[in-house]
Scaffold this motif. Sequence first.
Motif, PDB file in Angstrom:
ATOM      1  N   TRP A 115     -14.550  36.886  13.075  1.00 37.81           N
ATOM      2  CA  TRP A 115     -13.187  37.144  12.596  1.00 37.81           C
ATOM      3  C   TRP A 115     -12.520  38.244  13.418  1.00 37.81           C
ATOM      4  O   TRP A 115     -11.319  38.166  13.724  1.00 37.81           O
ATOM      5  CB  TRP A 115     -13.205  37.538  11.119  1.00 37.81           C
ATOM      6  CG  TRP A 115     -13.340  36.389  10.175  1.00 37.81           C
ATOM      7  CD1 TRP A 115     -14.359  36.141   9.308  1.00 37.81           C
ATOM      8  CD2 TRP A 115     -12.399  35.317   9.987  1.00 37.81           C
ATOM      9  NE1 TRP A 115     -14.141  34.988   8.609  1.00 37.81           N
ATOM     10  CE2 TRP A 115     -12.929  34.457   9.003  1.00 37.81           C
ATOM     11  CE3 TRP A 115     -11.174  34.994  10.571  1.00 37.81           C
ATOM     12  CZ2 TRP A 115     -12.281  33.305   8.576  1.00 37.81           C
ATOM     13  CZ3 TRP A 115     -10.524  33.843  10.155  1.00 37.81           C
ATOM     14  CH2 TRP A 115     -11.071  33.016   9.170  1.00 37.81           C
ATOM     15  N   LEU A 116     -13.295  39.267  13.789  1.00 36.68           N
ATOM     16  CA  LEU A 116     -12.744  40.326  14.628  1.00 36.68           C
ATOM     17  C   LEU A 116     -12.329  39.775  15.989  1.00 36.68           C
ATOM     18  O   LEU A 116     -11.281  40.158  16.546  1.00 36.68           O
ATOM     19  CB  LEU A 116     -13.786  41.434  14.798  1.00 36.68           C
ATOM     20  CG  LEU A 116     -13.322  42.722  15.477  1.00 36.68           C
ATOM     21  CD1 LEU A 116     -12.206  43.379  14.684  1.00 36.68           C
ATOM     22  CD2 LEU A 116     -14.485  43.690  15.641  1.00 36.68           C
ATOM     23  N   ALA A 117     -13.140  38.845  16.535  1.00 35.13           N
ATOM     24  CA  ALA A 117     -12.777  38.209  17.804  1.00 35.13           C
ATOM     25  C   ALA A 117     -11.503  37.387  17.655  1.00 35.13           C
ATOM     26  O   ALA A 117     -10.653  37.371  18.563  1.00 35.13           O
ATOM     27  CB  ALA A 117     -13.933  37.327  18.284  1.00 35.13           C
ATOM     28  N   ILE A 118     -11.332  36.723  16.522  1.00 32.49           N
ATOM     29  CA  ILE A 118     -10.115  35.940  16.289  1.00 32.49           C
ATOM     30  C   ILE A 118      -8.892  36.855  16.259  1.00 32.49           C
ATOM     31  O   ILE A 118      -7.846  36.552  16.858  1.00 32.49           O
ATOM     32  CB  ILE A 118     -10.244  35.149  14.978  1.00 32.49           C
ATOM     33  CG1 ILE A 118     -11.113  33.908  15.212  1.00 32.49           C
ATOM     34  CG2 ILE A 118      -8.884  34.726  14.436  1.00 32.49           C
ATOM     35  CD1 ILE A 118     -11.274  33.021  14.014  1.00 32.49           C
ATOM     36  N   VAL A 119      -9.001  38.002  15.571  1.00 31.95           N
ATOM     37  CA  VAL A 119      -7.881  38.961  15.527  1.00 31.95           C
ATOM     38  C   VAL A 119      -7.540  39.446  16.933  1.00 31.95           C
ATOM     39  O   VAL A 119      -6.364  39.508  17.322  1.00 31.95           O
ATOM     40  CB  VAL A 119      -8.238  40.139  14.606  1.00 31.95           C
ATOM     41  CG1 VAL A 119      -7.173  41.233  14.699  1.00 31.95           C
ATOM     42  CG2 VAL A 119      -8.377  39.675  13.155  1.00 31.95           C
TER      43      VAL A 119
ATOM     44  N   LEU B  63      -5.956  31.569  24.027  1.00 31.98           N
ATOM     45  CA  LEU B  63      -5.673  30.557  23.012  1.00 31.98           C
ATOM     46  C   LEU B  63      -6.780  29.505  22.957  1.00 31.98           C
ATOM     47  O   LEU B  63      -7.163  29.043  21.874  1.00 31.98           O
ATOM     48  CB  LEU B  63      -4.321  29.899  23.305  1.00 31.98           C
ATOM     49  CG  LEU B  63      -3.795  28.933  22.242  1.00 31.98           C
ATOM     50  CD1 LEU B  63      -3.597  29.665  20.923  1.00 31.98           C
ATOM     51  CD2 LEU B  63      -2.489  28.290  22.708  1.00 31.98           C
ATOM     52  N   VAL B  64      -7.340  29.144  24.132  1.00 30.78           N
ATOM     53  CA  VAL B  64      -8.440  28.172  24.170  1.00 30.78           C
ATOM     54  C   VAL B  64      -9.672  28.734  23.460  1.00 30.78           C
ATOM     55  O   VAL B  64     -10.338  28.041  22.685  1.00 30.78           O
ATOM     56  CB  VAL B  64      -8.765  27.792  25.627  1.00 30.78           C
ATOM     57  CG1 VAL B  64     -10.077  27.017  25.712  1.00 30.78           C
ATOM     58  CG2 VAL B  64      -7.633  26.959  26.222  1.00 30.78           C
ATOM     59  N   LEU B  65      -9.992  30.009  23.727  1.00 28.28           N
ATOM     60  CA  LEU B  65     -11.134  30.637  23.049  1.00 28.28           C
ATOM     61  C   LEU B  65     -10.905  30.698  21.549  1.00 28.28           C
ATOM     62  O   LEU B  65     -11.831  30.490  20.752  1.00 28.28           O
ATOM     63  CB  LEU B  65     -11.357  32.046  23.604  1.00 28.28           C
ATOM     64  CG  LEU B  65     -11.776  32.133  25.077  1.00 28.28           C
ATOM     65  CD1 LEU B  65     -11.902  33.586  25.508  1.00 28.28           C
ATOM     66  CD2 LEU B  65     -13.102  31.413  25.302  1.00 28.28           C
ATOM     67  N   LEU B  66      -9.654  30.946  21.157  1.00 25.54           N
ATOM     68  CA  LEU B  66      -9.307  30.991  19.743  1.00 25.54           C
ATOM     69  C   LEU B  66      -9.514  29.618  19.098  1.00 25.54           C
ATOM     70  O   LEU B  66     -10.066  29.504  17.992  1.00 25.54           O
ATOM     71  CB  LEU B  66      -7.858  31.442  19.600  1.00 25.54           C
ATOM     72  CG  LEU B  66      -7.339  31.731  18.200  1.00 25.54           C
ATOM     73  CD1 LEU B  66      -8.116  32.863  17.566  1.00 25.54           C
ATOM     74  CD2 LEU B  66      -5.859  32.077  18.252  1.00 25.54           C
TER      75      LEU B  66
ATOM     76  N   CYS C 221      -5.914  36.600  18.982  1.00 34.43           N
ATOM     77  CA  CYS C 221      -4.526  36.389  18.542  1.00 34.43           C
ATOM     78  C   CYS C 221      -3.612  37.454  19.130  1.00 34.43           C
ATOM     79  O   CYS C 221      -2.509  37.155  19.629  1.00 34.43           O
ATOM     80  CB  CYS C 221      -4.450  36.414  17.017  1.00 34.43           C
ATOM     81  SG  CYS C 221      -5.126  34.958  16.209  1.00 34.43           S
ATOM     82  N   ALA C 222      -4.081  38.712  19.076  1.00 33.74           N
ATOM     83  CA  ALA C 222      -3.277  39.800  19.637  1.00 33.74           C
ATOM     84  C   ALA C 222      -3.103  39.622  21.141  1.00 33.74           C
ATOM     85  O   ALA C 222      -1.996  39.813  21.679  1.00 33.74           O
ATOM     86  CB  ALA C 222      -3.941  41.139  19.324  1.00 33.74           C
ATOM     87  N   ALA C 223      -4.184  39.229  21.840  1.00 32.63           N
ATOM     88  CA  ALA C 223      -4.092  39.025  23.287  1.00 32.63           C
ATOM     89  C   ALA C 223      -3.141  37.884  23.632  1.00 32.63           C
ATOM     90  O   ALA C 223      -2.357  37.973  24.592  1.00 32.63           O
ATOM     91  CB  ALA C 223      -5.485  38.749  23.851  1.00 32.63           C
ATOM     92  N   THR C 224      -3.207  36.816  22.847  1.00 30.97           N
ATOM     93  CA  THR C 224      -2.309  35.681  23.091  1.00 30.97           C
ATOM     94  C   THR C 224      -0.851  36.095  22.939  1.00 30.97           C
ATOM     95  O   THR C 224       0.001  35.755  23.780  1.00 30.97           O
ATOM     96  CB  THR C 224      -2.637  34.536  22.117  1.00 30.97           C
ATOM     97  OG1 THR C 224      -4.004  34.148  22.286  1.00 30.97           O
ATOM     98  CG2 THR C 224      -1.743  33.336  22.382  1.00 30.97           C
ATOM     99  N   LEU C 225      -0.536  36.841  21.883  1.00 29.90           N
ATOM    100  CA  LEU C 225       0.847  37.284  21.655  1.00 29.90           C
ATOM    101  C   LEU C 225       1.314  38.252  22.735  1.00 29.90           C
ATOM    102  O   LEU C 225       2.456  38.171  23.209  1.00 29.90           O
ATOM    103  CB  LEU C 225       0.957  37.935  20.273  1.00 29.90           C
ATOM    104  CG  LEU C 225       0.747  36.994  19.075  1.00 29.90           C
ATOM    105  CD1 LEU C 225       0.744  37.778  17.769  1.00 29.90           C
ATOM    106  CD2 LEU C 225       1.824  35.911  19.050  1.00 29.90           C
ATOM    107  N   VAL C 226       0.410  39.181  23.135  1.00 39.49           N
ATOM    108  CA  VAL C 226       0.788  40.158  24.168  1.00 39.49           C
ATOM    109  C   VAL C 226       1.086  39.457  25.490  1.00 39.49           C
ATOM    110  O   VAL C 226       2.107  39.712  26.146  1.00 39.49           O
ATOM    111  CB  VAL C 226      -0.336  41.206  24.334  1.00 39.49           C
ATOM    112  CG1 VAL C 226      -0.115  42.028  25.607  1.00 39.49           C
ATOM    113  CG2 VAL C 226      -0.385  42.133  23.127  1.00 39.49           C
ATOM    114  N   VAL C 227       0.191  38.553  25.899  1.00 41.09           N
ATOM    115  CA  VAL C 227       0.383  37.855  27.180  1.00 41.09           C
ATOM    116  C   VAL C 227       1.589  36.916  27.117  1.00 41.09           C
ATOM    117  O   VAL C 227       2.282  36.700  28.124  1.00 41.09           O
ATOM    118  CB  VAL C 227      -0.905  37.081  27.549  1.00 41.09           C
ATOM    119  CG1 VAL C 227      -0.697  36.251  28.803  1.00 41.09           C
ATOM    120  CG2 VAL C 227      -2.058  38.042  27.763  1.00 41.09           C
ATOM    121  N   TYR C 228       1.878  36.366  25.931  1.00 41.67           N
ATOM    122  CA  TYR C 228       3.018  35.441  25.802  1.00 41.67           C
ATOM    123  C   TYR C 228       4.353  36.176  25.904  1.00 41.67           C
ATOM    124  O   TYR C 228       5.294  35.687  26.550  1.00 41.67           O
ATOM    125  CB  TYR C 228       2.923  34.703  24.463  1.00 41.67           C
ATOM    126  CG  TYR C 228       4.005  33.672  24.264  1.00 41.67           C
ATOM    127  CD1 TYR C 228       3.914  32.418  24.869  1.00 41.67           C
ATOM    128  CD2 TYR C 228       5.118  33.948  23.481  1.00 41.67           C
ATOM    129  CE1 TYR C 228       4.905  31.473  24.696  1.00 41.67           C
ATOM    130  CE2 TYR C 228       6.118  33.014  23.299  1.00 41.67           C
ATOM    131  CZ  TYR C 228       6.009  31.766  23.915  1.00 41.67           C
ATOM    132  OH  TYR C 228       7.000  30.834  23.740  1.00 41.67           O
TER     133      TYR C 228
END
Length: 643
Positions: free
Chosen positions: A556-560, A465-468, A563-570
Amino acid sequence: FRSKTIHKNLNPVWDEKVSLLVESLREPLYVKVFDYDFGLQDDFMGSAYLYLETLDVTLDLKDPHYPNHDLGSLELAVTLIPKEGDFREHQSLRLSDVHRKAQLWRGIVSISLIEAHDLQPMDANGLSDPYVKFRMGHQKYKSKTMPKTLNPQWREQFDFHLYDEQGGFIDVTIWDKDAGKKDDFMGRCQVDLSLLSKECTHRLDLPLEEGEGSLVLLVTLTASAAVSISDLSVNILDDLHERKEILHRYSLLRSFHNIKDVGMVQVKVIRAEGLMAADVTGKSDPFCVVELSNDRLQTHTVYKNLNPEWNKVFTFNVKDIHSVLEVTVYDEDRDRSADFLGKVAIPLLNIQNGERKAYALKSKELTGPTKGVIFLEIDVIYNIVKAGLRTLIPIEQKYIEEEPRVSKQLLLQNFNRVRRCIMFLINAGCYINSCFEWESPQRSICAFLLFVVVVWNFELYMFPLVLLMLLAWNYFLIASGKDTRQGDVVTVEDLLEDEEEDFDRDDKDSERKGFMNKLYAIQDVCISVQNALDEVASYGERIKNTLNWTVPFLSWLAIVALCAATLVVYFIPLRYIVLAWGVNKFTKKLRDPYSIDNNELLDFLSRVPSDVQVVCIPYNIHPYCCDARPSKHNKIITMNSAV
C-alpha cells in the motif's frame, strides 16, 4: 535477586549487597533459602517476609507446612531511601548490574560516526581500509569498511542503551581491514558520557591514542524509551484512561509530532507448556527473553518446571513498525551459559491486538519446530504516517553478531536464489522474443498492436503507472483466491539441509578437514561472494514480494508513492524535477554537513522480506486451532501454526 551459594555450611556469610526499587511499602520482601544439590532438585530450607514498615534485620525462617520447626534465622542490613531523594548517591554498584541483567536501561546514547582525519597508512600503497568498532559493556557495533583512504567519511548512526544514570564509557577503536590476515590496529579513543549533558547533541573531535589522526563523532544522550516490566495484574492498556492517552499520542492528528516515536507494543508473556527437558533430572529452569530490534527484556526464572507460568507484561517503544518481535525461551544454568529451548518470531504488522495465542517454539534458525508452545498476548498501537515515513530511513543495525561462516550449503542456496532471479529475466526475454518470432500469431499480433500504441502515446508518467497497475492486478488476483506466491519461495527443506549440515559437522570433521583447510585459506573471498549472492538475490526477491503483497502495508505504501510519482511527472515538466533533484543533492552537505546519506528506495526494500525470511518468519500465517480457555476479558485464544 539470587545470592551466591555457600558450600558445606550451616552458618553461611554471604556479605552481598543489592538495591531494589520499591513500588509500595505495603508489599513485603519475600526471602527464601534453599540447599543447592547439583543435578537434583534444590531443598527448601525456610522462608520469611521482610516488612518494610518495621525493617526487622533478623528474620526467623519458617516452613508453612511445619510452622513449629526451628529452621534458623537470617540477618540483613537494610536501608530504605526515598525515591524522590538523592537516590543515585546511595544506590550500590549492584543496582546497575540488576538493571543490566533485567535489561532495564535508563537512557539511549545515539552516536553518529561522521569521519576521520589524517589516519596512519597501514598498507603498502600508503593508504588504509579503515573501519571502527564501538563497545559499551556487552553492546558492540562495527562500522562499514572505507577502502583505500586516510580521511574516511562513514556517516553511520548507532544506538546504545545506558544502564547507569551517572554515565559510562564507550571504547572506540579503529582497524585496517586486511584480506587473508589479521586486521591492523590503528588507534583508540574513549567517550566519557558523564561529562556530556542530556537532550542535546555534542560534536566530539577525538585524537587517537596509540595511533595517528582524529575521529569526529556526534553524541546525543536522551531519556529512556517507553520500556517497562510489570506483573500481569498491572498493565497500562487495561487502564481505560491510559489507553485513551496512548491512542491520542499516536493519532493521525499528531503524525508530525516526534517523528521517531512510531508507536508502542505491549507483550504479555503468560506461560509455556511441554518444554524440552534440559537438566539430568528431566526438568528445566526456564526463563523468557523478549527482543525488539536492540531492545531486550527478560522474565524471572521458574525453577524445575516444564510448564512455567511467568505472567509478565513487557512494554516497548516501537521505532520501526517493520521490526520482528522475538521471544526466546532459555534454561538457566548456574555454572555455564543458558541452554536454548525454543524461539518464536512475530512481525509487528502480523499481530492481531488482544488475542491470546499459543505459538509453537522453533529452532534457533526458525527453520524447524522444537518441543513446546508459549502463550502470548500482544497489542501494538502505532501511527501509520510515522510508520510510513520511518520506512524511508535506514534500518537500525543490530548489535555485532558472530562472524559469518563459510558454508557450502549456504553458498549453493544463495547461488540458486540468484539463478532463479536470472532465469525469470531470461524467461521474460524468451517470451518477448517469441513474439518477434511469430511462434503464436495471435500473441504476436496483440504484442505488435500494443507496442505501436504504447510507443506512439508514451509519456514518462506511464512508467510508474504501469507499476501501479501491476500492483493492483496482483491485489485482485490474491483477493479472488488465485494466489501463486507459494511456489516462488525458498523451500523449508533447503533451509533444513543447512541446519542438518551444522548437526552433522562433528561426524564429518575427519572427512572434510582437508577441504575446510583449503576453504579457510580463501575465507574472506568466499564470504564476500556468499554475501554478494545473498544481497543480489534478496533485492530481486524483495521487489517480487512487494508486487506480490507479501507485506500489505509496504505494498500500500508503494501504491501511495507510485500515485504521487505519476501525478508529479504528469503535471510537472521533467526538467524542473531534475533541476530540483540536482539542487537538493548539491546543497545537502551545505545545509547539513553531518547528515547521514541514505537511499530511500533501498531503505524501503530493506523492510520487504526476502524469500528466506518469508519461510522463517510467519508473515502470512493464520491461526488454525483454538484453546478452550477464554481469558478474563473474553478474548479469543488461538494456536499459531509452525512453518
